[in-house]
Design a protein around this motif. Structure first.
Motif, mmCIF file in Angstrom:
data_model
loop_
_atom_site.group_PDB
_atom_site.id
_atom_site.type_symbol
_atom_site.label_atom_id
_atom_site.label_comp_id
_atom_site.label_asym_id
_atom_site.label_seq_id
_atom_site.Cartn_x
_atom_site.Cartn_y
_atom_site.Cartn_z
ATOM 1 N N LEU A 70 0.808 -1.212 0.000
ATOM 2 C CA LEU A 70 0.000 0.000 0.000
ATOM 3 C C LEU A 70 0.849 1.274 0.000
ATOM 4 C CD1 LEU A 70 -3.067 -0.628 2.353
ATOM 5 C CD2 LEU A 70 -3.033 -0.357 -0.120
ATOM 6 N N LEU A 90 -4.193 8.267 -1.369
ATOM 7 C CA LEU A 90 -3.504 7.434 -2.348
ATOM 8 C C LEU A 90 -3.519 8.043 -3.742
ATOM 9 C CD1 LEU A 90 -4.959 4.014 -1.147
ATOM 10 C CD2 LEU A 90 -2.842 5.105 -0.444
ATOM 11 N N LEU A 120 -10.365 -0.599 -3.693
ATOM 12 C CA LEU A 120 -9.571 -0.728 -2.477
ATOM 13 C C LEU A 120 -10.470 -0.847 -1.248
ATOM 14 C CD1 LEU A 120 -6.768 -0.851 -1.276
ATOM 15 C CD2 LEU A 120 -6.812 1.648 -1.059
#
Length: 471
Positions: free
Chosen positions: A260, A361, A371
């Motif tokens: 991640l 992100l 996600l």
């Protein structure tokens, strides 16, 4: 005093017979009761908090049932899986025996109808949490009838109105039980009412259990569906490759694995845990326009919830590092670990708290909804989070743990396709689960209404019990 409830709107009297004659029972919470029932205070019909002297002469090694509050069921019943020797519990816990009626005294257990008719106790004896009232019926009060009275809506609603104390420590007193005036039929009629309610609540409980089993099956199906889709995709014939991650196994050949942290916008702000301790002291209870967001928002998905606020000055001091913005993804890091939500547009300005991790992100690399499905819903990711969390369960996740979580990542256009599929198929299962849950709520409402009607004499069940076939 009003003791009405949603269940009172159910027309039980049209489907079942009523008594021939009613009169004013001279209690403020009930307009009428069968004319031949006698109104009395419970202090004259039962004993509360029976003395432990009747069991003090037993050998110290005598096994007895032990009942903490978590073993007292909502809407009645006990889990009797735990026993202790009597010497361990006789001086620090509440004593009861078979045939006693138990009523949780503290909020919210009282309002949730935690209680039971004690039976099948080890050696006929039990000890449990001090947050229980113990009612021992006298010769003119059937223990089952008394139990159903304590499960009725009027009993709980009146008791709730008498609670004393503050916040989560409010309780109903022993005086409430002893001084409550209730219209009571003869012991044979009490037995008939209890027999009727045993049968009817048993049928209702069986239906509820079947629905709960179906919900469990649907939730298992939903979890399996999501986990399969976010790890294998939709094409069962696609070429597979070893992911290189033992717990993940094979993934489609065109997918890749990534940590991640490599999807974050920047190391310094992409994955961030909220501020600790003294940094959040001195919060305000009034709406300043600058909010502190936490688990209450992530678990419910309701970002208008909560009542913790920062001054404008404090917000600007902390915003660079901890500000929450629309389209961030936030996770719970304690308690319900791994719950995640996409922050909606239009939220008030604010920061995350110490129980929260914010993910900011690079959305050009990953669809935020994909996600979220993966983090919040997928069994494999929840399992992985549980495996890698450091320390005791309550110590929770930290940013390092989240940064190094490995996800299986399909191409962007496939991510969008998988999200649409999951929205449709998991959404369909969600609707089925919701329908089942609504059915359970209606059954529970009917159960309470039926108990309340029978123990207050709104319906006459004597003949129905007399003619009911043996089961």
């Amino acid at each position: 005093m009003s003791v009405t409830e949603p269940g009172d709107t159910l027309d039980l009297t049209s489907a079942r017979p009523q008594y021939d004659e009613y009169e004013d029972p001279e209690v403020e919470w009930l307009d009428e009761a069968p004319a031949h029932w006698e109104t009395a205070r419970f202090r004259f019909l039962l004993e509360t908090s029976p003395s432990k002297t009747e069991v003090r002469d037993l050998p110290d090694t005598t096994e007895v049932s032990f009942v903490p509050m978590e073993s007292v069921k909502e809407n009645g019943g006990l889990d009797l899986g735990e026993t202790k020797e009597i010497e361990e519990v006789i001086d620090g816990y509440t004593y009861f025996r078979d045939g006693d009626v138990l009523v949780a005294k503290i909020t919210p257990c009282f309002e949730n109808r935690k209680g039971a008719l004690a039976s099948d106790l080890t050696n006929g004896i039990g000890f449990g949490t001090t947050e229980l009232h113990v009612l021992r019926p006298g010769p003119d009060l059937d223990e089952r009838f008394l139990y159903y009275v304590t499960m009725s809506h009027p009993f709980r609603k009146i008791g709730e109105s008498t609670m004393y104390g503050a916040g989560g420590q409010k309780r109903v007193s022993n005086d409430f039980v002893e001084n409550l005036r209730w219209p009571v039929p003869s012991p044979p009629e009490q037995d008939a009412i209890a027999t009727f309610l045993d049968r009817e609540t048993g049928r209702i409980d069986a239906l509820i259990e079947k629905k709960e089993e179906l919900i469990d099956l649907l939730e298992e199906k939903r979890t399996a569906l999501i986990s399969r889709v976010v790890t294998k995709g939709l094409d069962s014939d696609v070429e597979m490759q070893d992911s290189g991650v033992e717990w993940l196994g094979e993934i489609p050949a065109q997918w890749k694995t990534v940590r991640l942290k490599h999807l974050a916008t920047a190391p310094e702000d992409g994955i961030q845990m909220g501020p600790y301790g003294s940094m959040l002291k001195g919060l305000e209870s009034r709406d300043t326009g600058y909010k502190v967001y936490g688990q209450e928002n992530i678990i419910s998905g309701e970002f208008k919830a909560g009542h913790r606020w920062l001054s404008e000055e404090r917000f600007h001091e902390m915003a660079d590092r901890y500000e929450l913005q629309p389209e961030d993804l936030v996770l719970t890091r304690k308690g319900s670990i791994g719950n995640s939500r996409i922050v909606p547009k239009g939220i008030q300005s604010g920061i995350i708290d110490s129980d929260t991790i914010r993910l900011r992100l690079r959305w050009e690399k990953i669809d935020r909804h994909f996600l979220q499905w993966l983090l919040h819903e997928a069994w494999y990711m929840q399992t992985k989070i549980a495996l890698v969390q450091r320390g005791a369960v309550l110590s929770g996740l930290n940013t390092n743990t989240i940064e190094n979580l490995i996800v299986a990542l399909p191409p962007t256009d496939e991510q969008e396709q998988l999200v649409k599929y999951l929205n449709s198929e998991a959404g369909r299962l969600d609707e089925q689960i919701s329908t089942m849950e609504e059915g359970i709520d209606r059954l529970k409402e009917y159960r309470t209404a039926l108990i309340s009607a029978a123990v207050t004499g709104k319906i006459d069940v004597r003949e129905e019990v007399a003619v009911a076939p043996a089961e």
